[in-house]
Scaffold this motif. Sequence first.
Motif, PDB file in Angstrom:
ATOM      1  N   ILE A   1      15.264  21.988  32.112  1.00 45.17           N
ATOM      2  CA  ILE A   1      14.662  20.903  33.037  1.00 45.17           C
ATOM      3  C   ILE A   1      15.060  19.460  32.433  1.00 45.17           C
ATOM      4  O   ILE A   1      15.476  18.666  33.067  1.00 45.17           O
ATOM      5  N   LEU A   2      14.519  19.377  31.247  1.00 45.34           N
ATOM      6  CA  LEU A   2      14.598  18.181  30.439  1.00 45.34           C
ATOM      7  C   LEU A   2      16.155  17.541  30.339  1.00 45.34           C
ATOM      8  O   LEU A   2      16.516  16.816  30.731  1.00 45.34           O
ATOM      9  N   ARG A   3      16.831  18.752  29.946  1.00 43.32           N
ATOM     10  CA  ARG A   3      18.147  18.271  29.500  1.00 43.32           C
ATOM     11  C   ARG A   3      18.997  17.791  31.068  1.00 43.32           C
ATOM     12  O   ARG A   3      19.789  16.935  30.854  1.00 43.32           O
ATOM     13  N   VAL A   4      18.760  18.576  32.122  1.00 38.48           N
ATOM     14  CA  VAL A   4      19.508  18.291  33.352  1.00 38.48           C
ATOM     15  C   VAL A   4      18.743  16.909  33.724  1.00 38.48           C
ATOM     16  O   VAL A   4      19.776  16.083  34.257  1.00 38.48           O
ATOM     17  N   ALA A   5      17.551  16.668  33.621  1.00 38.60           N
ATOM     18  CA  ALA A   5      16.952  15.484  34.118  1.00 38.60           C
ATOM     19  C   ALA A   5      17.633  14.192  33.429  1.00 38.60           C
ATOM     20  O   ALA A   5      17.838  13.185  33.938  1.00 38.60           O
ATOM     21  N   ARG A   6      17.775  14.404  32.123  1.00 38.60           N
ATOM     22  CA  ARG A   6      18.397  13.322  31.442  1.00 38.60           C
ATOM     23  C   ARG A   6      19.865  13.003  31.555  1.00 38.60           C
ATOM     24  O   ARG A   6      20.393  12.038  31.281  1.00 38.60           O
ATOM     25  N   THR A   7      20.253  14.267  31.963  1.00 33.77           N
ATOM     26  CA  THR A   7      21.896  13.889  32.249  1.00 33.77           C
ATOM     27  C   THR A   7      22.112  13.211  33.451  1.00 33.77           C
ATOM     28  O   THR A   7      22.971  12.511  33.663  1.00 33.77           O
ATOM     29  N   TYR A   8      21.400  13.936  34.331  1.00 32.26           N
ATOM     30  CA  TYR A   8      21.674  13.377  35.811  1.00 32.26           C
ATOM     31  C   TYR A   8      20.736  12.355  36.614  1.00 32.26           C
ATOM     32  O   TYR A   8      21.175  11.721  37.679  1.00 32.26           O
ATOM     33  N   LEU A   9      19.379  12.207  36.167  1.00 31.58           N
ATOM     34  CA  LEU A   9      18.561  11.268  36.498  1.00 31.58           C
ATOM     35  C   LEU A   9      18.553  10.090  36.121  1.00 31.58           C
ATOM     36  O   LEU A   9      18.115  10.057  34.784  1.00 31.58           O
ATOM     37  N   HIS A  10      19.104   9.052  36.727  1.00 30.03           N
ATOM     38  CA  HIS A  10      19.161   7.630  36.051  1.00 30.03           C
ATOM     39  C   HIS A  10      18.509   6.644  37.134  1.00 30.03           C
ATOM     40  O   HIS A  10      19.058   5.915  38.118  1.00 30.03           O
ATOM     41  N   PRO A  11      17.037   6.451  36.912  1.00 29.32           N
ATOM     42  CA  PRO A  11      16.210   5.686  37.604  1.00 29.32           C
ATOM     43  C   PRO A  11      16.843   4.323  37.853  1.00 29.32           C
ATOM     44  O   PRO A  11      16.576   3.547  38.995  1.00 29.32           O
ATOM     45  N   ASP A  12      17.568   3.807  36.973  1.00 29.60           N
ATOM     46  CA  ASP A  12      18.016   2.571  36.911  1.00 29.60           C
ATOM     47  C   ASP A  12      19.397   2.265  37.660  1.00 29.60           C
ATOM     48  O   ASP A  12      19.749   1.263  37.976  1.00 29.60           O
ATOM     49  N   GLN A  13      19.982   3.493  38.114  1.00 26.33           N
ATOM     50  CA  GLN A  13      20.987   3.509  38.848  1.00 26.33           C
ATOM     51  C   GLN A  13      20.842   4.074  40.344  1.00 26.33           C
ATOM     52  O   GLN A  13      21.866   4.210  41.020  1.00 26.33           O
ATOM     53  N   LEU A  14      19.641   4.086  40.937  1.00 24.34           N
ATOM     54  CA  LEU A  14      19.231   4.724  42.208  1.00 24.34           C
ATOM     55  C   LEU A  14      19.652   3.564  43.186  1.00 24.34           C
ATOM     56  O   LEU A  14      19.526   2.500  42.901  1.00 24.34           O
ATOM     57  N   THR A  15      20.119   4.239  44.588  1.00 28.75           N
ATOM     58  CA  THR A  15      20.027   3.250  45.394  1.00 28.75           C
ATOM     59  C   THR A  15      19.072   3.743  46.629  1.00 28.75           C
ATOM     60  O   THR A  15      18.820   4.791  46.729  1.00 28.75           O
ATOM     61  N   LEU A  16      18.067   2.839  46.809  1.00 29.22           N
ATOM     62  CA  LEU A  16      16.862   3.451  47.757  1.00 29.22           C
ATOM     63  C   LEU A  16      17.358   3.213  49.083  1.00 29.22           C
ATOM     64  O   LEU A  16      17.517   1.673  49.297  1.00 29.22           O
ATOM     65  N   LEU A  17      16.770   3.823  50.339  1.00 32.48           N
ATOM     66  CA  LEU A  17      16.998   3.242  51.516  1.00 32.48           C
ATOM     67  C   LEU A  17      15.374   3.341  51.930  1.00 32.48           C
ATOM     68  O   LEU A  17      14.614   4.301  52.002  1.00 32.48           O
ATOM     69  N   ILE A  18      14.991   2.020  52.509  1.00 33.12           N
ATOM     70  CA  ILE A  18      13.640   1.933  52.984  1.00 33.12           C
ATOM     71  C   ILE A  18      14.046   1.153  54.275  1.00 33.12           C
ATOM     72  O   ILE A  18      14.709   0.403  54.521  1.00 33.12           O
ATOM     73  N   VAL A  19      13.158   2.004  55.382  1.00 34.90           N
ATOM     74  CA  VAL A  19      13.059   1.573  56.646  1.00 34.90           C
ATOM     75  C   VAL A  19      11.831   0.625  57.038  1.00 34.90           C
ATOM     76  O   VAL A  19      10.891   1.206  56.664  1.00 34.90           O
TER      77      VAL A  19
END
Length: 122
Positions: free
Chosen positions: A71-89
Amino acid sequence: VLKEIRRIRQAPVSERELALAKDRYINGYIFEFQSPVTNVNRLMQLEYDGRPSNYYETQLDKIRAVTRPDILRVARTYLHPDQLTLLIVGDVRDNDAQWSKLGHVTALKLDNPAATVSSRRL
């Protein structure tokens, strides 16, 4: 959400979190095959994706084999909070202070979401 993404990248999830996630997935798995139409669609998707014919037969064993370091390895590989696009309505004007914490804001008209009405740094 951002806080949780950062957390899951920093340290392994707890044994309890992993056990609960696995149990939820495994216990709900059987309900994914209730309809003949759904089953045919799944088999067609296997063929389309080029997956082995026993993919669904081995899926639960693969889930059971997931570890905390996985889980840690995959999170570090694929989850990049600084590169997210958020949709807020919502109404940007009423919440400028809150949105400014997220970075660049692009406001879209509700009657035509594809047409950008304003784009600014808050």
